[in-house]
Design a protein around this motif. Structure first.
Motif, PDB file in Angstrom:
ATOM      1  N   MET A   1       0.827  -1.180   0.000  1.00 44.53           N
ATOM      2  CA  MET A   1       0.000   0.000   0.000  1.00 44.53           C
ATOM      3  C   MET A   1       0.881   1.258   0.000  1.00 44.53           C
ATOM      4  SD  MET A   1      -3.140   1.217   2.449  1.00 44.53           S
ATOM      5  CE  MET A   1      -2.799   0.077   3.698  1.00 44.53           C
ATOM      6  N   TYR A   2       1.964   1.224   0.751  1.00 48.53           N
ATOM      7  CA  TYR A   2       2.882   2.355   0.832  1.00 48.53           C
ATOM      8  C   TYR A   2       3.411   2.706  -0.558  1.00 48.53           C
ATOM      9  CZ  TYR A   2       7.158   4.917   1.902  1.00 48.53           C
ATOM     10  OH  TYR A   2       8.148   5.868   1.927  1.00 48.53           O
ATOM     11  N   ARG A   3       3.826   1.685  -1.289  1.00 46.81           N
ATOM     12  CA  ARG A   3       4.389   1.891  -2.627  1.00 46.81           C
ATOM     13  C   ARG A   3       3.333   2.468  -3.579  1.00 46.81           C
ATOM     14  NH1 ARG A   3       8.614  -2.111  -4.388  1.00 46.81           N
ATOM     15  NH2 ARG A   3       9.761  -0.564  -3.246  1.00 46.81           N
ATOM     16  N   LYS A   4       2.095   1.998  -3.468  1.00 49.15           N
ATOM     17  CA  LYS A   4       1.009   2.476  -4.333  1.00 49.15           C
ATOM     18  C   LYS A   4       0.750   3.967  -4.088  1.00 49.15           C
ATOM     19  CE  LYS A   4      -3.199   1.489  -6.422  1.00 49.15           C
ATOM     20  NZ  LYS A   4      -3.104   1.419  -7.844  1.00 49.15           N
ATOM     21  N   ILE A   5       0.720   4.367  -2.810  1.00 51.16           N
ATOM     22  CA  ILE A   5       0.501   5.783  -2.484  1.00 51.16           C
ATOM     23  C   ILE A   5       1.670   6.625  -3.006  1.00 51.16           C
ATOM     24  CG2 ILE A   5       0.290   7.454  -0.599  1.00 51.16           C
ATOM     25  CD1 ILE A   5      -2.227   5.821  -1.066  1.00 51.16           C
ATOM     26  N   GLU A   6       2.890   6.124  -2.848  1.00 53.74           N
ATOM     27  CA  GLU A   6       4.042   6.865  -3.372  1.00 53.74           C
ATOM     28  C   GLU A   6       3.960   7.022  -4.888  1.00 53.74           C
ATOM     29  OE1 GLU A   6       7.866   5.388  -1.989  1.00 53.74           O
ATOM     30  OE2 GLU A   6       7.902   7.229  -0.791  1.00 53.74           O
ATOM     31  N   GLU A   7       3.565   5.980  -5.594  1.00 49.12           N
ATOM     32  CA  GLU A   7       3.403   6.070  -7.050  1.00 49.12           C
ATOM     33  C   GLU A   7       2.352   7.104  -7.411  1.00 49.12           C
ATOM     34  OE1 GLU A   7       2.499   2.179  -8.556  1.00 49.12           O
ATOM     35  OE2 GLU A   7       4.437   1.366  -7.951  1.00 49.12           O
ATOM     36  N   ILE A   8       1.250   7.117  -6.661  1.00 48.16           N
ATOM     37  CA  ILE A   8       0.184   8.089  -6.912  1.00 48.16           C
ATOM     38  C   ILE A   8       0.717   9.507  -6.721  1.00 48.16           C
ATOM     39  CG2 ILE A   8      -1.992   9.007  -5.987  1.00 48.16           C
ATOM     40  CD1 ILE A   8      -2.815   6.063  -5.446  1.00 48.16           C
ATOM     41  N   LEU A   9       1.481   9.722  -5.642  1.00 48.25           N
ATOM     42  CA  LEU A   9       1.996  11.063  -5.353  1.00 48.25           C
ATOM     43  C   LEU A   9       3.038  11.517  -6.381  1.00 48.25           C
ATOM     44  CD1 LEU A   9       2.200  10.888  -1.472  1.00 48.25           C
ATOM     45  CD2 LEU A   9       0.596  12.225  -2.848  1.00 48.25           C
ATOM     46  N   TYR A  10       3.965  10.629  -6.731  1.00 46.10           N
ATOM     47  CA  TYR A  10       4.948  10.990  -7.759  1.00 46.10           C
ATOM     48  C   TYR A  10       4.241  11.329  -9.071  1.00 46.10           C
ATOM     49  CZ  TYR A  10       9.158   9.710  -5.128  1.00 46.10           C
ATOM     50  OH  TYR A  10      10.184   9.670  -4.216  1.00 46.10           O
ATOM     51  N   SER A  11       3.276  10.496  -9.451  1.00 40.27           N
ATOM     52  CA  SER A  11       2.530  10.721 -10.683  1.00 40.27           C
ATOM     53  C   SER A  11       1.749  12.036 -10.619  1.00 40.27           C
ATOM     54  CB  SER A  11       1.567   9.553 -10.920  1.00 40.27           C
ATOM     55  OG  SER A  11       0.735   9.806 -12.015  1.00 40.27           O
ATOM     56  N   HIS A  12       1.185  12.318  -9.469  1.00 46.16           N
ATOM     57  CA  HIS A  12       0.413  13.552  -9.279  1.00 46.16           C
ATOM     58  C   HIS A  12       1.289  14.780  -9.531  1.00 46.16           C
ATOM     59  CE1 HIS A  12      -2.349  16.417  -7.456  1.00 46.16           C
ATOM     60  NE2 HIS A  12      -1.372  16.835  -6.691  1.00 46.16           N
ATOM     61  N   TYR A  13       2.452  14.808  -8.923  1.00 49.43           N
ATOM     62  CA  TYR A  13       3.320  15.977  -9.093  1.00 49.43           C
ATOM     63  C   TYR A  13       3.943  16.035 -10.484  1.00 49.43           C
ATOM     64  CZ  TYR A  13       2.616  17.429  -4.331  1.00 49.43           C
ATOM     65  OH  TYR A  13       2.046  17.878  -3.182  1.00 49.43           O
ATOM     66  N   GLU A  14       4.168  14.895 -11.109  1.00 52.23           N
ATOM     67  CA  GLU A  14       4.637  14.904 -12.497  1.00 52.23           C
ATOM     68  C   GLU A  14       3.576  15.517 -13.408  1.00 52.23           C
ATOM     69  OE1 GLU A  14       5.787  10.918 -13.568  1.00 52.23           O
ATOM     70  OE2 GLU A  14       7.405  10.889 -12.091  1.00 52.23           O
ATOM     71  N   LYS A  15       2.312  15.175 -13.156  1.00 46.46           N
ATOM     72  CA  LYS A  15       1.230  15.743 -13.955  1.00 46.46           C
ATOM     73  C   LYS A  15       1.108  17.248 -13.722  1.00 46.46           C
ATOM     74  CE  LYS A  15      -1.378  11.471 -14.188  1.00 46.46           C
ATOM     75  NZ  LYS A  15      -2.370  10.651 -13.497  1.00 46.46           N
ATOM     76  N   LYS A  16       1.262  17.680 -12.476  1.00 45.35           N
ATOM     77  CA  LYS A  16       1.206  19.122 -12.188  1.00 45.35           C
ATOM     78  C   LYS A  16       2.323  19.862 -12.920  1.00 45.35           C
ATOM     79  CE  LYS A  16      -0.760  20.684  -8.224  1.00 45.35           C
ATOM     80  NZ  LYS A  16      -0.836  21.073  -6.829  1.00 45.35           N
ATOM     81  N   ASN A  17       3.520  19.291 -12.904  1.00 47.89           N
ATOM     82  CA  ASN A  17       4.646  19.916 -13.610  1.00 47.89           C
ATOM     83  C   ASN A  17       4.415  19.923 -15.120  1.00 47.89           C
ATOM     84  OD1 ASN A  17       6.016  20.443 -11.217  1.00 47.89           O
ATOM     85  ND2 ASN A  17       7.082  18.484 -11.260  1.00 47.89           N
ATOM     86  N   LYS A  18       3.812  18.843 -15.625  1.00 46.87           N
ATOM     87  CA  LYS A  18       3.513  18.777 -17.060  1.00 46.87           C
ATOM     88  C   LYS A  18       2.487  19.839 -17.434  1.00 46.87           C
ATOM     89  CE  LYS A  18       2.577  15.720 -20.822  1.00 46.87           C
ATOM     90  NZ  LYS A  18       2.953  14.432 -21.308  1.00 46.87           N
ATOM     91  N   ILE A  19       1.494  20.062 -16.571  1.00 44.35           N
ATOM     92  CA  ILE A  19       0.500  21.107 -16.826  1.00 44.35           C
ATOM     93  C   ILE A  19       1.191  22.462 -16.936  1.00 44.35           C
ATOM     94  CG2 ILE A  19      -1.394  22.413 -15.763  1.00 44.35           C
ATOM     95  CD1 ILE A  19      -2.472  19.711 -14.736  1.00 44.35           C
ATOM     96  N   ASN A  20       2.126  22.733 -16.046  1.00 43.85           N
ATOM     97  CA  ASN A  20       2.857  24.010 -16.104  1.00 43.85           C
ATOM     98  C   ASN A  20       3.641  24.151 -17.403  1.00 43.85           C
ATOM     99  OD1 ASN A  20       1.898  24.881 -13.627  1.00 43.85           O
ATOM    100  ND2 ASN A  20       3.600  23.982 -12.501  1.00 43.85           N
ATOM    101  N   ARG A  21       4.295  23.062 -17.820  1.00 43.84           N
ATOM    102  CA  ARG A  21       5.035  23.111 -19.089  1.00 43.84           C
ATOM    103  C   ARG A  21       4.086  23.340 -20.269  1.00 43.84           C
ATOM    104  NH1 ARG A  21       7.532  18.642 -16.727  1.00 43.84           N
ATOM    105  NH2 ARG A  21       6.499  17.229 -18.168  1.00 43.84           N
ATOM    106  N   LEU A  22       2.936  22.668 -20.253  1.00 48.32           N
ATOM    107  CA  LEU A  22       1.966  22.833 -21.341  1.00 48.32           C
ATOM    108  C   LEU A  22       1.400  24.253 -21.360  1.00 48.32           C
ATOM    109  CD1 LEU A  22       0.035  19.430 -21.188  1.00 48.32           C
ATOM    110  CD2 LEU A  22       1.710  20.148 -22.891  1.00 48.32           C
TER     111      LEU A  22
END
Length: 164
Positions: A1-22
Motif C-alpha cells: 500500500m505504501y508503494r502504491k501511495i508513493e506512485e500516486i503522489l509521484y505521478s500527481h506531481y509529475e502531472k502538475k509539472n507537465k501542466i505548467n510546461r503545457l
C-alpha cells in the motif's frame, strides 16, 4: 500500500509539472498567433526573390491578367493563414490536454489540501522536489525519526482517502 501511495503522489506531481510546461507552450503559441495576425494586418510579408520582371512585349499586353506581384502577395498571405490555422489547431489540442490532466489531479489535490501546512510541505519536498528524508528533516528542523513518523501518518491518511 505504501508503494502504491508513493506512485500516486509521484505521478500527481509529475502531472502538475507537465501542466505548467503545457501552459508555457500555450503562452508561446498565443504569442505566435498574435505575431502572425500582426504580420497580416501590417502586410509584413516576404516576397520570393525569383519573381520575374514585367514583360512589355506586344503578346503579353492583356488587361485581364493578374500581375506577378498580386500572385506572390496572395501566396504569401495563404502561407500566413495556414500557419495561423496550424497554430490554432495546436492551441486547442494543448487546451484539451491541460483540461484532461487537471481532471486527473483534481481528486488528489482535494485530499492533499486537507493536510495541514507542515504535512503538505513534507509531501511537496519528497514527491515534487524529490528531496531525501534526511534533507527534509534538516529543512523542517526535526529528527529523521520524526519525519518518518509524519510520513507514515500521511501515507496512512492518504491510503484511507484514496484507496477505498
Amino acid at each position: 500500500m505504501y508503494r502504491k501511495i508513493e506512485e500516486i503522489l509521484y505521478s500527481h506531481y509529475e502531472k502538475k509539472n507537465k501542466i505548467n510546461r503545457l501552459k508555457n507552450r500555450l503562452s508561446r503559441i498565443d504569442n505566435r498567433i498574435k505575431v502572425l495576425k500582426q504580420d497580416i494586418k501590417e502586410c509584413n510579408i516576404e516576397m520570393q526573390d525569383t519573381m520575374k520582371s514585367m514583360d512589355y512585349s506586344k503578346n503579353s499586353r492583356n488587361s485581364n491578367k493578374v500581375s506577378i506581384i498580386e500572385i506572390e502577395l496572395e501566396r504569401a498571405f495563404n502561407v500566413l493563414e495556414k500557419r495561423i490555422k496550424t497554430a490554432y489547431h495546436n492551441k486547442y489540442k494543448l487546451i484539451n490536454r491541460i483540461r484532461d490532466l487537471e481532471k486527473r489531479i483534481e481528486n488528489i489535490d482535494i485530499v492533499l489540501n486537507e493536510l495541514d501546512e507542515e504535512e503538505l510541505q513534507l509531501v511537496e519536498y519528497k514527491y515534487n522536489d524529490k528531496y531525501g528524508w534526511i534533507k527534509i528533516s534538516k529543512i523542517q528542523h526535526c529528527s529523521t525519526a520524526t519525519i518518518y513518523r509524519k510520513k507514515d501518518k500521511i501515507i496512512e491518511y492518504l491510503s484511507n482517502e484514496l484507496i477505498k
